[in-house]
Design a protein around this motif. Structure first.
Motif: not given
Length: 135
Positions: A104-116
């Motif tokens: 799944f994917v979430v996004t950090d405060p800078n717009g960086v996608h985190l692919y977990i």
């Protein structure tokens, strides 16, 4: 070359928000903090992430586009439910990828996608491809 640690630095005006996001949701630990630089390190891995304003030396402003940080975990379902319960918006729902990842994917405060993701068995079509790289 033998690496002893890997770090990514993001130029951003959201230093404090970034620090809190990675420490609160992903267990990063604070290594250094000043008004121009924040450095975090992973709790269980020799990898870090740091944040600096774009005006610092040769840094350029980062807009979040095109960068994906991938975090492999033991249980993607558990992490998905944990982050959802913590109120993080999920940008890509939990799903099985044919190449052998449940993610799944979430996004950090800078717009960086985190692919977990967690490793799962690939489809037979992908397994054939992977087998061609085995020696």
């Amino acid at each position: 070359m033998k690496f002893t640690r890997f770090d990514a630095t993001i130029s951003t005006s959201k230093l404090r928000e970034s620090k809190e996001f990675y420490m609160n949701h992903f267990g990063f630990q604070l290594v250094y903090e000043s008004d121009w630089y924040i450095e975090l390190i992973g709790a269980d891995i020799p990898a870090g992430i740091s944040f600096t304003p774009p005006q610092r030396e040769a840094g350029e402003f980062f807009n979040g586009k095109g960068l994906i940080l991938s975090f492999e975990v033991d249980d993607a379902d558990a992490e998905y439910h944990r982050l959802q319960a913590e109120g993080l918006p999920i940008d890509q729902e939990l799903q099985n990828k044919p190449w052998g990842e449940r993610s799944f994917v979430v996004t950090d405060p800078n717009g960086v996608h985190l692919y977990i993701y967690a490793a799962i068995a690939p489809t037979p079509e992908y397994q054939v491809i992977y087998d061609t790289f085995k020696k």
